[in-house]
Structure formats: C-alpha cells, structure tokens
Design an enzyme around this catalytic site. Structure first.
Site, mmCIF file in Angstrom:
data_model
loop_
_atom_site.group_PDB
_atom_site.id
_atom_site.type_symbol
_atom_site.label_atom_id
_atom_site.label_comp_id
_atom_site.label_asym_id
_atom_site.label_seq_id
_atom_site.Cartn_x
_atom_site.Cartn_y
_atom_site.Cartn_z
ATOM 1 N N ASP A 170 -11.535 2.082 3.133
ATOM 2 C CA ASP A 170 -11.870 0.655 2.983
ATOM 3 C C ASP A 170 -13.373 0.466 2.753
ATOM 4 O OD1 ASP A 170 -9.651 -1.141 3.302
ATOM 5 O OD2 ASP A 170 -9.521 -0.591 5.423
ATOM 6 N N GLN A 186 -5.048 -1.787 9.156
ATOM 7 C CA GLN A 186 -4.914 -3.115 8.557
ATOM 8 C C GLN A 186 -5.526 -4.174 9.476
ATOM 9 O OE1 GLN A 186 -3.755 -3.639 5.477
ATOM 10 N NE2 GLN A 186 -3.981 -5.857 5.604
ATOM 11 N N LYS A 238 0.842 -1.198 0.000
ATOM 12 C CA LYS A 238 0.000 0.000 0.000
ATOM 13 C C LYS A 238 0.879 1.251 0.000
ATOM 14 C CE LYS A 238 -3.830 -2.569 1.910
ATOM 15 N NZ LYS A 238 -4.599 -3.052 3.062
HETATM 16 N N1 GUN Z 1 -6.744 -7.100 5.625
HETATM 17 C C1 GUN Z 1 -6.910 -7.858 4.513
HETATM 18 N N2 GUN Z 1 -7.502 -7.146 3.534
HETATM 19 C C2 GUN Z 1 -7.734 -5.909 4.039
HETATM 20 C C3 GUN Z 1 -8.311 -4.724 3.498
HETATM 21 O O1 GUN Z 1 -8.759 -4.664 2.357
HETATM 22 N N3 GUN Z 1 -8.345 -3.658 4.341
HETATM 23 C C4 GUN Z 1 -7.873 -3.708 5.613
HETATM 24 N N4 GUN Z 1 -7.973 -2.596 6.358
HETATM 25 N N5 GUN Z 1 -7.331 -4.788 6.143
HETATM 26 C C5 GUN Z 1 -7.259 -5.882 5.354
#
Ligand code: GUN
Length: 285
Positions: free
Chosen positions: A120, A97, A53
């Site tokens: 998200d 996350q 990211k």
């Molecule tokens: N953990 C696995 N996929 C994601 C996601 O798309 N967003 C977040 N915040 N955590 C994750």
C-alpha cells in the site's frame, strides 16, 4: 467535448503487463508471487474491496492468502499475525484493509508491516521515500492517477497541477508524484480560499475531496485534464464522483468517468507493487 479516459482499458493493460511478468518469474525462477490480505470485522464495503483484490490476484496469476478476522480481534492478535506474515517467505506483499475496528490503533498496525512488504506504501519509510523520489512502491491510487494522465499523452512538465484533497492516501502523495514529473503543484483543501480561481488555472486537476459533484464545469479550464478520485452517491443514491461530469465534460480536454476511471486503476497498481515486492525480495530488482 472532453475525451473520456478509459480506466478499465488502462487497468487491463497494467494487469496484462503484470500477469506476463508473473508468468515469466514462475517459469524462469520457479517463483510464485503471494499477497496476504487481512480484513478485520464485517464492514460490507471492505468485504467487497477485499474480494476484488483476491479476484485480481487470481487474474494475474498470484497466490492470495486471505485472513478474515472477527471484529473482536485484539491489537496484539493482529500485530502477531502481521509479524508472522513479515517472516513468511511465500508472502511478498501484506495489505491490512482499512479501516480497522476502533479499538485497534491503525498507525501501530501500519508501522508493524515490513516496509519491504508494504504494497500500500502506507509505512512511514515508504512515505518518506516518496518525498525524496526514491520509491519502490507508489501508493496505489496516486500511481493509478499518474498512469491515467500518461495515457492522455499530456506532458506534466511545467503544467499547473491542482490537487483538491490532502489525505495521506491520495492528496499528499499525489502532489509529490506530480512534482516528481516537473508539474507546478498546488494542493487545495476545505479551508482553501479562492478555490474556483485556483481550479480555473489548472492544466491538470485531480479531485479527491470526497464530496459528490463538488467540482463543476465553471471551475475548469478549457482543455484541462480532469481526474476524479471520488466515489460518492448523488441525491438519488446513484454512484458518482467528486466532479459534476455532465458540466465538466463540456469544458475539459480529458476526463475520467465514475465508475470506470480511477477505481479500476487502484487494484491494478496494487498488483504491480506486489510483483515489484516479489522481485526485490528475490534480488531481481
Ligand atoms: N481501504 C480503502 N482503500 C484502501 C487501500 O487502498 N488500502 C487499504 N489497506 N485499505 C483501504
């Protein structure tokens, strides 16, 4: 033989669009888009996702703010950080996350993120907006899937769409997005009876069940669009999807590979949501 849908190429084109718009924002308005990424603990998979990211932010010209907190961080400490980020004007998007360590209530954290910065689209306000079709942010993976379907040129209107999986992150919002595009949508899950028959009726099949090679060629309608959201390991420990690619590609019209299908799309859509957040927060949308 199915045409392979190239997730890397579609993702690159989304990121290029975002980068161009971010550059324009900087030049015309002096605005720099910022994404805060919070990771708690030492989960190796989460670490890889967070690094990706950050790299994507650099690639599209965003600022990224990383908060790597120790495993023993308390819920109060994490909530305090989220509150601080909610107020920080240089932060347009906030991503915590998941999963967070078990002593932290994931729902409490999601609910604390300002819906305007919830890139998200996990906050109940944004989930509700998806239900009524008035969204600013689309959840990243289902939105990425929609872009991949769009890239095939297949029109969703009136098509039988089957989603396997009912998670809050993928299955449920995926079904809503397909419905929004006038698909006739069926959601299947581990308790579904006659799964094979239902799958055989699907013009568009999205598989997000988390079981390696679960969907085989004999479950797929000739010419169907097959989108594989899975990230699994096969019996030899090799990365594979929820679809048995080898048998499926002989029947499907279009199919996504794993890796190189849905995976690259998720981060591209996150960048798009973060840009949208910045524009909305500055009255530009
Ligand atoms: N953990 C696995 N996929 C994601 C996601 O798309 N967003 C977040 N915040 N955590 C994750």
């Amino acid at each position: 033989m199915a045409q392979i849908i190239d997730g890397k190429a579609v993702s690159a084109s989304v990121k290029a669009e975002v980068a161009a718009q971010a550059a324009q924002l900087k030049e015309e308005k002096g605005l720099e888009v910022g994404l805060a990424v919070v990771i708690v603990g030492n989960d190796p998979a989460s670490r890889v996702y967070v690094n990706n990211k950050k790299k994507a932010c650099e690639a599209v010209g965003f600022k990224s703010f990383e908060y790597a907190l120790p495993e023993e961080t308390t819920q109060e400490e994490l909530l305090a950080l989220v509150e601080k980020l909610n107020k920080d004007k240089s932060v347009n998007g906030i991503l915590v996350q998941l999963p967070v360590p078990r002593h932290i209530d994931e729902k409490a954290i999601i609910n604390a993120i300002s819906p305007d910065k919830d890139v998200d689209a996990f906050h109940p306000v944004n989930v509700g907006k998806i239900m009524i079709g008035e969204y600013s942010f689309l959840p990243c993976t289902p939105a990425g899937v929609m872009r991949l379907i769009e890239s095939t040129g297949v029109d969703i209107t009136g098509k039988q769409c089957v989603v396997i999986g009912r998670s809050n992150i993928v299955g449920k919002p995926q079904a809503m997005l397909l419905l929004q595009k006038n698909g006739t949508v069926t959601i299947c899950h581990s308790k579904t009876k006659n799964l094979k028959e239902i799958c055989l009726g699907a013009d568009i099949l999205v598989v997000a069940i988390g079981r390696a090679k679960f969907v085989t060629g004999d479950m797929i309608k000739e010419g169907a669009v097959v989108i594989d959201v899975g990230m699994d390991r096969d019996e030899n420990g090799k990365l594979c999807g929820d679809v048995d690619f080898e048998s499926a590609e002989k029947v499907a019209g279009y199919i996504t590979p794993v890796p190189g299908g849905v995976g690259p799309m998720t981060i591209a859509m996150l960048m798009k949501n973060t840009l949208t957040a910045a524009m909305q927060q500055n009255g530009l949308m």
